[in-house]
Design a protein around this motif. Sequence first.
Motif, mmCIF file in Angstrom:
data_model
loop_
_atom_site.group_PDB
_atom_site.id
_atom_site.type_symbol
_atom_site.label_atom_id
_atom_site.label_comp_id
_atom_site.label_asym_id
_atom_site.label_seq_id
_atom_site.Cartn_x
_atom_site.Cartn_y
_atom_site.Cartn_z
ATOM 1 N N SER A 74 0.837 -1.192 0.000
ATOM 2 C CA SER A 74 0.000 0.000 0.000
ATOM 3 C C SER A 74 0.872 1.242 0.000
ATOM 4 C CB SER A 74 -0.931 0.004 1.225
ATOM 5 O OG SER A 74 -0.208 0.251 2.410
ATOM 6 N N ASP A 75 0.217 2.379 -0.183
ATOM 7 C CA ASP A 75 0.901 3.667 -0.133
ATOM 8 C C ASP A 75 0.069 4.594 0.734
ATOM 9 O OD1 ASP A 75 2.502 5.851 -0.559
ATOM 10 O OD2 ASP A 75 2.314 5.878 -2.739
ATOM 11 N N ILE A 76 0.725 5.334 1.611
ATOM 12 C CA ILE A 76 0.032 6.260 2.495
ATOM 13 C C ILE A 76 -0.785 7.274 1.707
ATOM 14 C CG2 ILE A 76 0.401 8.119 4.184
ATOM 15 C CD1 ILE A 76 0.700 5.244 5.267
ATOM 16 N N ALA A 77 -0.354 7.599 0.480
ATOM 17 C CA ALA A 77 -1.047 8.579 -0.352
ATOM 18 C C ALA A 77 -2.136 7.967 -1.225
ATOM 19 C CB ALA A 77 -0.040 9.329 -1.227
ATOM 20 N N CYS A 78 -2.494 6.726 -0.969
ATOM 21 C CA CYS A 78 -3.512 6.025 -1.770
ATOM 22 C C CYS A 78 -4.839 5.998 -1.016
ATOM 23 C CB CYS A 78 -3.028 4.597 -2.050
ATOM 24 S SG CYS A 78 -4.320 3.473 -2.617
ATOM 25 N N PRO A 79 -5.860 6.718 -1.504
ATOM 26 C CA PRO A 79 -7.140 6.747 -0.785
ATOM 27 C C PRO A 79 -7.807 5.385 -0.681
ATOM 28 C CG PRO A 79 -7.340 7.779 -2.953
ATOM 29 C CD PRO A 79 -5.879 7.556 -2.721
ATOM 30 N N TRP A 80 -7.626 4.559 -1.698
ATOM 31 C CA TRP A 80 -8.226 3.224 -1.664
ATOM 32 C C TRP A 80 -7.516 2.309 -0.670
ATOM 33 C CZ3 TRP A 80 -12.863 2.534 -3.382
ATOM 34 C CH2 TRP A 80 -13.345 3.378 -4.397
ATOM 35 N N CYS A 81 -6.253 2.618 -0.345
ATOM 36 C CA CYS A 81 -5.522 1.790 0.616
ATOM 37 C C CYS A 81 -6.080 1.941 2.026
ATOM 38 C CB CYS A 81 -4.035 2.145 0.589
ATOM 39 S SG CYS A 81 -3.215 1.637 -0.941
ATOM 40 N N PHE A 82 -6.467 3.174 2.403
ATOM 41 C CA PHE A 82 -7.062 3.390 3.722
ATOM 42 C C PHE A 82 -8.453 2.753 3.766
ATOM 43 C CE2 PHE A 82 -7.599 6.946 7.180
ATOM 44 C CZ PHE A 82 -7.506 5.985 8.170
ATOM 45 N N ILE A 83 -9.211 2.893 2.691
ATOM 46 C CA ILE A 83 -10.520 2.239 2.604
ATOM 47 C C ILE A 83 -10.341 0.723 2.672
ATOM 48 C CG2 ILE A 83 -12.483 1.786 1.064
ATOM 49 C CD1 ILE A 83 -12.041 4.714 0.013
ATOM 50 N N GLY A 84 -9.356 0.215 1.920
ATOM 51 C CA GLY A 84 -9.084 -1.222 1.936
ATOM 52 C C GLY A 84 -8.654 -1.703 3.301
ATOM 53 N N LYS A 85 -7.903 -0.877 4.018
ATOM 54 C CA LYS A 85 -7.476 -1.215 5.375
ATOM 55 C C LYS A 85 -8.690 -1.424 6.268
ATOM 56 C CE LYS A 85 -4.377 0.541 9.038
ATOM 57 N NZ LYS A 85 -5.288 0.447 10.206
ATOM 58 N N ARG A 86 -9.638 -0.497 6.193
ATOM 59 C CA ARG A 86 -10.843 -0.612 7.011
ATOM 60 C C ARG A 86 -11.663 -1.855 6.641
ATOM 61 N NH1 ARG A 86 -8.910 2.131 10.115
ATOM 62 N NH2 ARG A 86 -9.639 4.060 11.078
ATOM 63 N N ARG A 87 -11.795 -2.105 5.356
ATOM 64 C CA ARG A 87 -12.576 -3.265 4.927
ATOM 65 C C ARG A 87 -11.883 -4.567 5.323
ATOM 66 N NH1 ARG A 87 -14.476 -1.371 -1.176
ATOM 67 N NH2 ARG A 87 -16.074 0.124 -0.514
ATOM 68 N N PHE A 88 -10.557 -4.609 5.183
ATOM 69 C CA PHE A 88 -9.823 -5.800 5.593
ATOM 70 C C PHE A 88 -9.986 -6.025 7.092
ATOM 71 C CE2 PHE A 88 -5.959 -7.560 7.512
ATOM 72 C CZ PHE A 88 -6.003 -8.831 6.975
ATOM 73 N N GLU A 89 -9.862 -4.964 7.875
ATOM 74 C CA GLU A 89 -10.000 -5.084 9.331
ATOM 75 C C GLU A 89 -11.394 -5.595 9.710
ATOM 76 O OE1 GLU A 89 -6.845 -1.511 10.477
ATOM 77 O OE2 GLU A 89 -8.992 -1.079 10.305
ATOM 78 N N ALA A 90 -12.406 -5.123 8.990
ATOM 79 C CA ALA A 90 -13.766 -5.595 9.250
ATOM 80 C C ALA A 90 -13.904 -7.073 8.900
ATOM 81 C CB ALA A 90 -14.775 -4.761 8.459
ATOM 82 N N GLY A 91 -13.300 -7.474 7.784
ATOM 83 C CA GLY A 91 -13.337 -8.881 7.400
ATOM 84 C C GLY A 91 -12.565 -9.752 8.369
#
Length: 214
Positions: free
Chosen positions: A11-28
């Motif tokens: 991931s990249d800190i500057a990637c908006p989808w990476c933060f969204i993906g982080k949240r979705r992964f954590e939920a999963g």
Amino acid sequence: MASPITVDIWSDIACPWCFIGKRRFEAGLAEFAGRDDVEVTYRSYELAPDTPVDFEGSEIDFLVRHKGMPAAQVEGMLEQVRGIAADVGLDYDFDSLQHTKTLKAHEALHFARAHGKQLELAERLFQAYFEQGRHVGRPAELADLAAEVGLDRDAVLAALESGDHAQAVAADIDQARAYGISGVPFFVFNGKYGVSGAQSAETFTQVLENVHTD
């Protein structure tokens, strides 16, 4: 479990989808019965390595220049992303965002990994960048943020100024290239199962269950 499931997240800190993906992964992950036996590691990926540390302009300006898109289209795209982020509890502030080169942020994440605080720092850096308008490209600012999650500020600053973890960042980027990764987030389970993009929480739960029974 006989052995932990490893999840490497490019991931990249500057990637908006990476933060969204982080949240979705954590939920999963939270819905996976074996969640306590999952080891998560963040890996480095620079979406725009040619970005200057101190970029002059807004996020809209950057995307117009970097992607060659008209400003109105960029504005619409960011508004859509902001809405998707809000759905997972994130409050993106693209107006305050300070676009920057993320190389030193990745070095800081490697330092944090060596000191058992990588997950905490990844969360803090994403928050700082997308929600709080903080500058995550300068060593001093990164050291301040690292101190907020319990890391030694002086040690972080020294490591960033000396480039102690530059080779580790380069190795991650080389591995991404070897895997054929061309966009992030990208999740690799047990070193052999790849999942691309900010998938749904249910998808991540299913992948974890499949890997567990493999």
